[in-house]
Design an enzyme around this catalytic site. Structure first.
Site, PDB file in Angstrom:
ATOM      1  N   CYS A  80     -55.844   4.687 -29.803  1.00  0.00           N
ATOM      2  CA  CYS A  80     -55.552   5.493 -29.014  1.00  0.00           C
ATOM      3  C   CYS A  80     -55.806   7.013 -29.178  1.00  0.00           C
ATOM      4  CB  CYS A  80     -54.076   5.663 -28.340  1.00  0.00           C
ATOM      5  SG  CYS A  80     -53.312   3.369 -29.008  1.00  0.00           S
ATOM      6  N   CYS A 125     -38.117  -0.359 -21.143  1.00  0.00           N
ATOM      7  CA  CYS A 125     -38.877   1.570 -21.287  1.00  0.00           C
ATOM      8  C   CYS A 125     -40.333   1.363 -21.012  1.00  0.00           C
ATOM      9  CB  CYS A 125     -37.739   1.596 -22.270  1.00  0.00           C
ATOM     10  SG  CYS A 125     -38.847   3.405 -21.598  1.00  0.00           S
ATOM     11  N   CYS A 148     -52.233   3.820 -38.369  1.00  0.00           N
ATOM     12  CA  CYS A 148     -52.438   2.505 -37.091  1.00  0.00           C
ATOM     13  C   CYS A 148     -53.219   2.509 -37.083  1.00  0.00           C
ATOM     14  CB  CYS A 148     -51.437   2.549 -36.438  1.00  0.00           C
ATOM     15  SG  CYS A 148     -51.135   2.017 -34.935  1.00  0.00           S
ATOM     16  N   ARG A 177     -37.851   9.592 -17.508  1.00  0.00           N
ATOM     17  CA  ARG A 177     -37.499  10.098 -18.775  1.00  0.00           C
ATOM     18  C   ARG A 177     -38.626  11.395 -19.070  1.00  0.00           C
ATOM     19  NH1 ARG A 177     -34.522   8.710 -22.737  1.00  0.00           N
ATOM     20  NH2 ARG A 177     -33.776   6.761 -21.867  1.00  0.00           N
ATOM     21  N   CYS A 217     -33.796   5.645 -30.794  1.00  0.00           N
ATOM     22  CA  CYS A 217     -34.947   4.948 -30.258  1.00  0.00           C
ATOM     23  C   CYS A 217     -35.692   5.050 -31.899  1.00  0.00           C
ATOM     24  CB  CYS A 217     -35.420   5.313 -29.565  1.00  0.00           C
ATOM     25  SG  CYS A 217     -36.855   4.939 -28.836  1.00  0.00           S
ATOM     26  N   CYS A 235     -32.887   1.489 -28.867  1.00  0.00           N
ATOM     27  CA  CYS A 235     -33.994   1.299 -28.941  1.00  0.00           C
ATOM     28  C   CYS A 235     -34.986   1.027 -29.603  1.00  0.00           C
ATOM     29  CB  CYS A 235     -34.758   2.813 -27.904  1.00  0.00           C
ATOM     30  SG  CYS A 235     -35.936   2.262 -26.904  1.00  0.00           S
ATOM     31  N   CYS A 273     -53.269   9.911 -30.129  1.00  0.00           N
ATOM     32  CA  CYS A 273     -52.086  10.300 -31.393  1.00  0.00           C
ATOM     33  C   CYS A 273     -52.823  10.015 -32.437  1.00  0.00           C
ATOM     34  CB  CYS A 273     -52.019   8.320 -31.326  1.00  0.00           C
ATOM     35  SG  CYS A 273     -50.777   7.754 -31.943  1.00  0.00           S
TER      36      CYS A 273
HETATM   37  N1  SAM Z   1     -47.415   2.160 -31.460  1.00  0.00           N
HETATM   38  C1  SAM Z   1     -46.616   1.744 -30.533  1.00  0.00           C
HETATM   39  C2  SAM Z   1     -46.877   2.454 -29.243  1.00  0.00           C
HETATM   40  O1  SAM Z   1     -47.631   1.769 -29.109  1.00  0.00           O
HETATM   41  O2  SAM Z   1     -46.564   1.327 -28.202  1.00  0.00           O
HETATM   42  C3  SAM Z   1     -44.851   2.313 -30.526  1.00  0.00           C
HETATM   43  C4  SAM Z   1     -45.402   3.936 -30.589  1.00  0.00           C
HETATM   44  S1  SAM Z   1     -46.364   5.215 -29.645  1.00  0.00           S
HETATM   45  C5  SAM Z   1     -46.540   6.225 -30.479  1.00  0.00           C
HETATM   46  C6  SAM Z   1     -44.888   5.298 -28.463  1.00  0.00           C
HETATM   47  C7  SAM Z   1     -45.624   6.210 -26.939  1.00  0.00           C
HETATM   48  O3  SAM Z   1     -46.073   7.882 -27.101  1.00  0.00           O
HETATM   49  C8  SAM Z   1     -47.267   5.868 -26.754  1.00  0.00           C
HETATM   50  O4  SAM Z   1     -47.385   4.754 -25.899  1.00  0.00           O
HETATM   51  C9  SAM Z   1     -47.221   7.405 -26.233  1.00  0.00           C
HETATM   52  O5  SAM Z   1     -47.502   6.816 -24.650  1.00  0.00           O
HETATM   53  C10 SAM Z   1     -46.417   8.082 -26.411  1.00  0.00           C
HETATM   54  N2  SAM Z   1     -47.690   8.838 -27.359  1.00  0.00           N
HETATM   55  C11 SAM Z   1     -48.067   9.354 -28.456  1.00  0.00           C
HETATM   56  N3  SAM Z   1     -49.086  10.198 -28.889  1.00  0.00           N
HETATM   57  C12 SAM Z   1     -48.472  11.122 -27.310  1.00  0.00           C
HETATM   58  C13 SAM Z   1     -49.080  12.161 -27.262  1.00  0.00           C
HETATM   59  N4  SAM Z   1     -50.918  13.143 -27.944  1.00  0.00           N
HETATM   60  N5  SAM Z   1     -48.820  13.411 -26.437  1.00  0.00           N
HETATM   61  C14 SAM Z   1     -47.793  12.210 -25.032  1.00  0.00           C
HETATM   62  N6  SAM Z   1     -47.396  10.989 -25.666  1.00  0.00           N
HETATM   63  C15 SAM Z   1     -47.846  10.707 -26.714  1.00  0.00           C
HETATM   64  C1  DTB Z   2     -42.325   7.110 -25.410  1.00  0.00           C
HETATM   65  O1  DTB Z   2     -43.027   7.334 -23.921  1.00  0.00           O
HETATM   66  N1  DTB Z   2     -42.738   9.251 -25.700  1.00  0.00           N
HETATM   67  C2  DTB Z   2     -41.225   8.749 -26.882  1.00  0.00           C
HETATM   68  C3  DTB Z   2     -41.749   7.848 -27.383  1.00  0.00           C
HETATM   69  N2  DTB Z   2     -41.840   7.016 -25.481  1.00  0.00           N
HETATM   70  C4  DTB Z   2     -41.315   6.764 -28.615  1.00  0.00           C
HETATM   71  C5  DTB Z   2     -42.682   9.156 -27.851  1.00  0.00           C
HETATM   72  C6  DTB Z   2     -43.589  10.380 -27.480  1.00  0.00           C
HETATM   73  C7  DTB Z   2     -44.849  11.048 -28.853  1.00  0.00           C
HETATM   74  C8  DTB Z   2     -45.211  12.450 -28.948  1.00  0.00           C
HETATM   75  C9  DTB Z   2     -46.408  12.250 -29.851  1.00  0.00           C
HETATM   76  C10 DTB Z   2     -45.386  12.397 -30.853  1.00  0.00           C
HETATM   77  O2  DTB Z   2     -44.531  13.241 -31.617  1.00  0.00           O
HETATM   78  O3  DTB Z   2     -46.642  11.902 -32.825  1.00  0.00           O
HETATM   79 FE1  SF4 Z   3     -51.020   2.916 -33.044  1.00  0.00          FE
HETATM   80 FE2  SF4 Z   3     -50.537   5.494 -31.726  1.00  0.00          FE
HETATM   81 FE3  SF4 Z   3     -51.281   3.343 -30.581  1.00  0.00          FE
HETATM   82 FE4  SF4 Z   3     -49.448   2.943 -31.303  1.00  0.00          FE
HETATM   83  S1  SF4 Z   3     -49.960   4.743 -30.051  1.00  0.00           S
HETATM   84  S2  SF4 Z   3     -50.495   1.935 -30.798  1.00  0.00           S
HETATM   85  S3  SF4 Z   3     -48.673   4.216 -32.747  1.00  0.00           S
HETATM   86  S4  SF4 Z   3     -52.581   4.525 -31.898  1.00  0.00           S
END
Ligand code: SAM
Ligand code: DTB
Ligand code: SF4
Length: 327
Positions: free
Chosen positions: A71, A202, A67, A274, A111, A142, A74
């Site tokens: 963030c 959501c 990506c 959730r 989802c 979703c 992530c």
């Molecule tokens: N790229 C899209 C976005 O950022 O909206 C969708 C996927 S992103 C992985 C979805 C959500 O996962 C993020 O908004 C964040 O709240 C959650 N998330 C990502 N990494 C995480 C982590 N290490 N621990 C907890 N939540 C995480």
């Molecule tokens: C949300 O709030 N939590 C989910 C879903 N929406 C997409 C994702 C959690 C991701 C946790 C870290 C991972 O598995 O990469």
């Molecule tokens: Fe990309 Fe992860 Fe940020 Fe979603 S949360 S925009 S997958 S870097």
């Protein structure tokens, strides 16, 4: 709905005034003795929901890694060395097979997540096909695809999408310390587009990223005071990912997590709150406290997007021990 108390014989009934939460009110909730806070959360919860029903969604990462965004939490950002490869968008038939399995296991919603800043038109066409086919299995759908451009939410709606996940993630004030490649206002723009297209929203956040309690309270205020609060509010506990800037942030006190769930429940009485990322590291007893605090939905299945989640069998056993019903 009209409020009879405000109606007079010569004026039409006025709408019920909607409470706009302030950060100090939410901080006052956080400051309550835990038992008092849980009692209030249960009262609100029971006024709007069957307190023993828990909705279960299964997640699938349909496009993993690489990506462009930064963030700090992530695993999928291309900017950090997280040992996670970049994969292509999955074929539709593989996604449908995973959804079918999730349905057989007892999930009511599927989802699909993609590691994108936002979808390209060509990719969106394939995601629309996924939505159509998963919907045809009789599941709610979703997707979480990042920021949407004009017209994209409408297309997803026409494909039959039920929910779009797009988290505000953290307080506007703290956002820039965690994410620099897009802004809190960008997130709000996409939420507007989703709402205008008639898709359920959501949206929630992550806690345990080094933010203050005031930041947590402000996030809840920003979600609750949206023109319409989100139908679904995921509360994620940070899953620390080696190689990311937040890899070594000290863990949050679990009771602070429970308080955050309770505050979200009280401020968003009719939303599904959730219990999201971080469940694998929680005891059964802590999860039960989260349900008592008003969480009434969760992710079900042994992985989230790129990290683990409790095994379905462990969740089934927990539901049986607590007398919970999957909806
Ligand atoms: N790229 C899209 C976005 O950022 O909206 C969708 C996927 S992103 C992985 C979805 C959500 O996962 C993020 O908004 C964040 O709240 C959650 N998330 C990502 N990494 C995480 C982590 N290490 N621990 C907890 N939540 C995480
Ligand atoms: C949300 O709030 N939590 C989910 C879903 N929406 C997409 C994702 C959690 C991701 C946790 C870290 C991972 O598995 O990469
Ligand atoms: Fe990309 Fe992860 Fe940020 Fe979603 S949360 S925009 S997958 S870097």
């Amino acid at each position: 709905m009209s409020n009879p108390a405000l109606a007079t014989t010569d004026s039409p009934a006025a709408p019920l005034p909607v409470h706009r939460w302030t950060v100090s009110e939410v901080l006052a909730l956080y400051d309550l003795p835990l038992m008092d806070l849980l009692f209030r959360a249960q009262q609100v919860h029971r006024a709007h929901f069957n307190a023993n029903d828990i909705q279960r969604s299964t997640l699938l990462s349909v496009k993993t890694g690489g990506c462009s965004e930064d963030c700090s939490y992530c695993s999928q950002s291309a900017r950090y060395d997280t040992e996670l490869g970049r994969e292509r968008l999955m074929p539709v038939d593989e996604v449908v097979a995973a959804a079918r399995q999730a349905k057989e296991k007892g999930a009511s919603r599927f989802c699909m997540g993609a590691a994108w800043r936002g979808p390209k038109e060509q990719d969106l066409e394939r995601v629309m096909e996924m939505v159509r086919e998963v919907k045809a299995l009789g599941m709610q759908t979703c997707v979480t695809l990042g920021m949407l451009k004009d017209g994209q939410a409408q297309k997803l709606k026409e494909a039959g999408l039920d929910y779009y996940n797009h988290n505000l993630d953290t307080d506007k004030e703290f956002y820039g310390q965690v994410i620099k490649s897009h802004s809190h206002d960008d997130r709000l723009d996409t939420l507007d587009q989703v709402r205008d297209a008639g898709i359920n929203v959501c949206s929630g956040g992550i806690i345990g990223m080094g933010e203050t309690r005031k930041n947590r309270a402000a996030l809840i205020v920003q979600l609750a005071n949206l023109p319409t609060p989100p139908e679904s509010v995921p509360i994620n506990n940070l899953v620390p990912i080696p190689g990311t800037p937040l890899a070594d942030v000290p863990a949050l006190d679990p009771f602070e997590f429970v308080r955050t769930i309770a505050a979200a429940r009280i401020c968003m009485p009719t939303s599904w709150v959730r219990l999201s990322a971080g469940r694998q590291a929680m005891s059964d007893e802590l999860q039960a406290l989260c349900f008592l605090a008003g969480a009434n939905s969760m992710f079900y299945g042994d992985h989230l997007l790129t990290t683990g989640n409790p095994e379905a069998d462990r969740d089934d056993a927990l539901f049986a021990r607590l007398g919970l019903r999957a909806v």
